[in-house]
Motif scaffolding. Structure first.
Motif, PDB file in Angstrom:
ATOM      1  N   SER A 220       4.402 -14.656  27.334  1.00 55.97           N
ATOM      2  CA  SER A 220       5.036 -15.976  27.188  1.00 55.97           C
ATOM      3  C   SER A 220       5.774 -16.063  25.855  1.00 55.97           C
ATOM      4  N   GLN A 221       7.023 -16.564  25.912  1.00 53.22           N
ATOM      5  CA  GLN A 221       7.847 -16.736  24.720  1.00 53.22           C
ATOM      6  C   GLN A 221       8.562 -18.068  24.805  1.00 53.22           C
ATOM      7  N   LEU A 222       8.847 -18.622  23.634  1.00 50.88           N
ATOM      8  CA  LEU A 222       9.575 -19.879  23.566  1.00 50.88           C
ATOM      9  C   LEU A 222      10.972 -19.585  23.047  1.00 50.88           C
ATOM     10  N   GLN A 223      11.945 -19.774  23.886  1.00 52.32           N
ATOM     11  CA  GLN A 223      13.339 -19.566  23.531  1.00 52.32           C
ATOM     12  C   GLN A 223      14.023 -20.927  23.496  1.00 52.32           C
ATOM     13  N   GLY A 224      14.146 -21.440  22.293  1.00 54.24           N
ATOM     14  CA  GLY A 224      14.659 -22.782  22.158  1.00 54.24           C
ATOM     15  C   GLY A 224      13.646 -23.782  22.693  1.00 54.24           C
ATOM     16  N   ALA A 225      14.068 -24.561  23.673  1.00 56.48           N
ATOM     17  CA  ALA A 225      13.168 -25.544  24.290  1.00 56.48           C
ATOM     18  C   ALA A 225      12.599 -25.041  25.610  1.00 56.48           C
ATOM     19  N   GLN A 226      12.883 -23.782  25.945  1.00 56.89           N
ATOM     20  CA  GLN A 226      12.466 -23.233  27.231  1.00 56.89           C
ATOM     21  C   GLN A 226      11.477 -22.098  27.033  1.00 56.89           C
ATOM     22  N   ALA A 227      10.378 -22.150  27.820  1.00 57.42           N
ATOM     23  CA  ALA A 227       9.379 -21.087  27.776  1.00 57.42           C
ATOM     24  C   ALA A 227       9.671 -20.066  28.866  1.00 57.42           C
ATOM     25  N   THR A 228       9.576 -18.799  28.533  1.00 54.53           N
ATOM     26  CA  THR A 228       9.795 -17.733  29.506  1.00 54.53           C
ATOM     27  C   THR A 228       8.609 -16.785  29.490  1.00 54.53           C
ATOM     28  N   ARG A 229       8.455 -16.044  30.560  1.00 50.88           N
ATOM     29  CA  ARG A 229       7.403 -15.017  30.636  1.00 50.88           C
ATOM     30  C   ARG A 229       7.801 -14.020  31.706  1.00 50.88           C
ATOM     31  N   GLN A 230       7.171 -12.854  31.683  1.00 50.04           N
ATOM     32  CA  GLN A 230       7.518 -11.777  32.598  1.00 50.04           C
ATOM     33  C   GLN A 230       6.451 -11.629  33.684  1.00 50.04           C
ATOM     34  N   ALA A 231       6.887 -11.222  34.858  1.00 44.52           N
ATOM     35  CA  ALA A 231       5.964 -10.969  35.966  1.00 44.52           C
ATOM     36  C   ALA A 231       5.264  -9.635  35.764  1.00 44.52           C
ATOM     37  N   PHE A 232       4.080  -9.516  36.326  1.00 43.91           N
ATOM     38  CA  PHE A 232       3.382  -8.226  36.315  1.00 43.91           C
ATOM     39  C   PHE A 232       4.168  -7.223  37.145  1.00 43.91           C
ATOM     40  N   ALA A 233       4.182  -5.990  36.709  1.00 40.74           N
ATOM     41  CA  ALA A 233       4.909  -4.935  37.421  1.00 40.74           C
ATOM     42  C   ALA A 233       4.367  -4.787  38.831  1.00 40.74           C
ATOM     43  N   GLY A 234       5.234  -4.861  39.808  1.00 39.95           N
ATOM     44  CA  GLY A 234       4.829  -4.730  41.206  1.00 39.95           C
ATOM     45  C   GLY A 234       4.029  -5.908  41.710  1.00 39.95           C
ATOM     46  N   ASN A 235       3.985  -6.950  40.896  1.00 34.94           N
ATOM     47  CA  ASN A 235       3.194  -8.147  41.245  1.00 34.94           C
ATOM     48  C   ASN A 235       1.709  -7.791  41.394  1.00 34.94           C
ATOM     49  N   VAL A 236       1.254  -6.851  40.544  1.00 36.06           N
ATOM     50  CA  VAL A 236      -0.133  -6.397  40.560  1.00 36.06           C
ATOM     51  C   VAL A 236      -0.739  -6.617  39.173  1.00 36.06           C
ATOM     52  N   VAL A 237      -1.884  -7.284  39.120  1.00 30.75           N
ATOM     53  CA  VAL A 237      -2.587  -7.508  37.866  1.00 30.75           C
ATOM     54  C   VAL A 237      -3.427  -6.258  37.570  1.00 30.75           C
ATOM     55  N   PRO A 238      -3.214  -5.591  36.443  1.00 31.70           N
ATOM     56  CA  PRO A 238      -4.016  -4.389  36.127  1.00 31.70           C
ATOM     57  C   PRO A 238      -5.513  -4.723  36.084  1.00 31.70           C
ATOM     58  N   LYS A 239      -6.325  -3.823  36.568  1.00 35.85           N
ATOM     59  CA  LYS A 239      -7.770  -4.066  36.603  1.00 35.85           C
ATOM     60  C   LYS A 239      -8.328  -4.324  35.199  1.00 35.85           C
ATOM     61  N   ALA A 240      -7.740  -3.671  34.204  1.00 39.39           N
ATOM     62  CA  ALA A 240      -8.240  -3.854  32.841  1.00 39.39           C
ATOM     63  C   ALA A 240      -7.980  -5.270  32.331  1.00 39.39           C
ATOM     64  N   ARG A 241      -7.062  -5.984  32.959  1.00 39.58           N
ATOM     65  CA  ARG A 241      -6.723  -7.341  32.515  1.00 39.58           C
ATOM     66  C   ARG A 241      -7.562  -8.418  33.217  1.00 39.58           C
ATOM     67  N   ILE A 242      -8.382  -8.014  34.162  1.00 36.54           N
ATOM     68  CA  ILE A 242      -9.202  -8.998  34.872  1.00 36.54           C
ATOM     69  C   ILE A 242     -10.478  -9.235  34.074  1.00 36.54           C
ATOM     70  N   ASP A 243     -10.707 -10.469  33.700  1.00 32.44           N
ATOM     71  CA  ASP A 243     -11.854 -10.836  32.878  1.00 32.44           C
ATOM     72  C   ASP A 243     -13.162 -10.509  33.602  1.00 32.44           C
ATOM     73  N   PRO A 244     -14.155  -9.952  32.908  1.00 39.10           N
ATOM     74  CA  PRO A 244     -15.440  -9.618  33.559  1.00 39.10           C
ATOM     75  C   PRO A 244     -16.127 -10.822  34.198  1.00 39.10           C
ATOM     76  N   SER A 245     -16.063 -11.984  33.534  1.00 41.84           N
ATOM     77  CA  SER A 245     -16.674 -13.181  34.126  1.00 41.84           C
ATOM     78  C   SER A 245     -15.947 -13.580  35.392  1.00 41.84           C
ATOM     79  N   ALA A 246     -14.599 -13.442  35.377  1.00 39.26           N
ATOM     80  CA  ALA A 246     -13.827 -13.754  36.578  1.00 39.26           C
ATOM     81  C   ALA A 246     -14.206 -12.818  37.725  1.00 39.26           C
ATOM     82  N   SER A 247     -14.474 -11.551  37.403  1.00 37.37           N
ATOM     83  CA  SER A 247     -14.876 -10.597  38.436  1.00 37.37           C
ATOM     84  C   SER A 247     -16.196 -11.011  39.079  1.00 37.37           C
ATOM     85  N   LYS A 248     -17.110 -11.545  38.258  1.00 39.26           N
ATOM     86  CA  LYS A 248     -18.385 -12.002  38.812  1.00 39.26           C
ATOM     87  C   LYS A 248     -18.184 -13.208  39.725  1.00 39.26           C
ATOM     88  N   PHE A 249     -17.281 -14.096  39.329  1.00 36.52           N
ATOM     89  CA  PHE A 249     -16.998 -15.241  40.187  1.00 36.52           C
ATOM     90  C   PHE A 249     -16.353 -14.796  41.495  1.00 36.52           C
TER      91      PHE A 249
END
Length: 393
Positions: A220-249
Motif C-alpha cells: 500500500s502506498q499513498l500517491q497524493g490523495a489516492q492510495a494504491t496497492r499491488q495484487a498478489f502474483a497470480g492472485n495467490v497468497v504465499p503460504k508464508a504470508r498466512i498468519d498462523p492464527s488465521a490458519s487455525k481459524f
C-alpha cells in the motif's frame, strides 16, 4: 357487543364458552380480540404468547399500532410498546375489547384496551388436563417424490386445578402449560473452497466473470490523495504470508457441499437444522372472601421461553456455531382488594409488578474462553488475569 349508556366506550366480551371452544393455534388468549371487526393485528410473525409484540401490535377502532393498553385482570402488563405476561388458554375466563376507552380509569392508551381475565377457584374441586401433539410418524411425508419425512414436532401439554382452601372463604386456582417444539430450518452461505483455504484465488470470480483480486496490504502506498496497492502474483497468497492464527481459524471452518448458485460460488454450502422451542407457563391465584363486602386476590404468574437453533456446521465448530436464538421470559405479580362500602360506593385497590426479558440471544451457542485459548493462548491468559483483579500482569 355491549352498549353502556353511562360511558362512551364500545365493548366486546368473549365469554368463557367461546374461550373454551374456539380453536386458537397460537395458544394466546389475546388473539381472541381479533374476533372484533374493529381490531386489526399488525404483527406479522406467529402470535404465540411469548412473543411480546403479539398482543400490543394491534389497532383498535383506528388507534395507532402499539398505542393501546394490554391488561390482565384489569391491570396493565405493557412495558413501553411491548406486552409482557399472557395467561394460558385454560387459565382464561374471558377476553374483553374496549374501543374509545377515554374514561379516567384507563391510561396509557390512545383508545384501545385488551383485557384478559384469569380464572379463580370455587367451592368445588375442578380441573383440566390436555395434550396437543404433532409427530412425523403420524404425518404425511413432506416430499412425495423422495419420501422425505416431515421433521416438524410439536408437543403442548398442561392442566389446571381449582379448589377451596377454606369453604366460602379462600379459593385457589393453579394453571400450568409446557411446549416442546422442533421446527426444521435451512441455512445457506458462501464458504471458502479448498484452493482458497490454501491462499489460491486464481479461480475465484466476481459476478462479472473477472477475478476477485486479492491485494498485498504491504504494498500500500499513498500517491497524493489516492492510495494504491499491488495484487498478489497470480492472485495467490504465499503460504508464508498466512498468519498462523488465521490458519487455525481456517481449520475450524468447513468447506462447500454443493455447487454455488452463480459463478461467484454464492450459497455453495447448505444445511438443514432444527429450531428448538422450550416454553413453560405457570400461574397461581388465591382469592379471599374476607367479609361479605370485602374481597381480594393475589396472583403470581410467569413464563420462561428458550428458542435455540442447533449447530448446523458439519464439523460441529466450536467457534462458529449458529448464533440465532431467543430468551423470552415474563413475570407478573398482581393483587386486588374490593371493599363494598355501601349500595352506591365501592372502593377498589389494585396493583401489580411486571417484568419481561425479550432478547435475541443464544448463550448456549457461545464460544467459551477455553475455545479461544487454543487460538490465542497469550491473549486469553491476559484476559483471564484481567478478570481476576488480584492477579499481577
Amino acid at each position: 357487543m355491549a352498549v353502556k349508556f353511562n360511558t362512551t366506550s364500545l365493548e366486546l366480551t368473549i365469554d368463557n364458552t367461546m374461550v373454551k371452544n374456539l380453536p386458537i393455534v397460537a395458544r394466546n388468549p389475546f388473539t381472541l380480540a381479533l374476533l372484533n371487526p374493529a381490531v386489526v393485528s399488525r404483527y406479522t410473525a406467529q402470535k404465540n404468547p411469548f412473543f411480546m409484540w403479539a398482543a400490543s401490535s394491534v389497532e383498535v377502532g383506528g388507534s395507532q399500532n402499539t398505542s393501546g393498553d394490554v391488561l390482565v385482570d384489569g391491570m396493565p402488563v405493557m412495558l413501553g410498546p411491548k406486552s409482557s405476561y399472557a395467561p394460558t388458554m385454560d387459565n382464561t375466563t374471558e377476553v374483553t375489547v374496549q374501543q374509545n376507552s377515554v374514561d379516567a380509569e384507563y391510561g396509557h392508551s390512545s383508545g384501545g384496551i385488551l383485557n384478559v381475565s384469569a380464572k379463580s377457584g370455587t367451592n368445588e374441586i375442578h380441573g383440566t388436563t390436555y395434550y396437543f401433539g404433532r409427530n412425523p410418524a403420524l404425518n404425511a411425508v413432506s416430499n412425495p417424490l423422495n419420501r422425505a419425512p416431515n421433521l416438524v414436532r410439536n408437543h403442548i401439554w398442561g392442566g389446571t386445578v381449582g379448589n377451596p382452601w377454606k369453604k366460602n372463604r379462600i379459593f385457589n386456582f393453579f394453571a400450568y402449560e409446557q411446549w416442546r417444539q422442533r421446527d426444521p430450518q435451512f441455512e445457506q452461505r458462501r464458504m471458502m473452497t479448498p484452493q482458497e483455504r490454501d491462499g489460491d484465488f486464481s479461480q475465484s470470480l466476481n459476478i462479472n466473470g473477472g477475478l476477485r483480486t486479492i491485494y498485498d496490504p504491504l504494498t500500500s502506498q499513498l500517491q497524493g490523495a489516492q492510495a494504491t496497492r499491488q495484487a498478489f502474483a497470480g492472485n495467490v497468497v504465499p503460504k508464508a504470508r498466512i498468519d498462523p492464527s488465521a490458519s487455525k481459524f481456517l481449520a475450524e471452518m468447513w468447506g462447500p457441499n454443493r455447487a454455488g448458485t452463480d459463478i461467484t460460488g454464492l450459497n455453495n454450502f447448505g444445511a438443514s437444522y432444527v429450531r428448538q422451542l422450550f416454553y413453560h407457563n405457570l400461574s397461581n391465584r388465591t382469592d379471599f372472601n374476607i367479609k361479605d363486602n370485602l374481597r381480594s386476590f393475589v396472583r403470581v404468574s410467569r413464563f420462561r421461553t428458550k428458542l435455540e437453533d442447533q449447530n448446523f456446521t458439519p464439523n460441529k465448530s466450536r467457534l462458529f456455531p449458529n448464533p440465532n436464538g431467543g430468551a423470552m421470559h415474563a413475570l407478573n405479580v398482581s393483587g386486588d382488594l374490593v371493599w363494598t362500602i355501601g349500595p352506591r360506593t365501592v372502593l377498589n385497590f389494585r396493583g401489580n409488578y411486571i417484568s419481561n426479558n425479550d432478547d435475541y440471544d443464544a448463550p448456549e451457542q457461545y464460544a467459551t474462553l477455553a475455545n479461544y485459548k487454543e487460538f490465542f493462548p497469550r491473549a486469553t491468559d491476559f484476559y483471564t488475569r484481567y478478570l481476576d483483579f488480584g492477579a499481577p500482569f
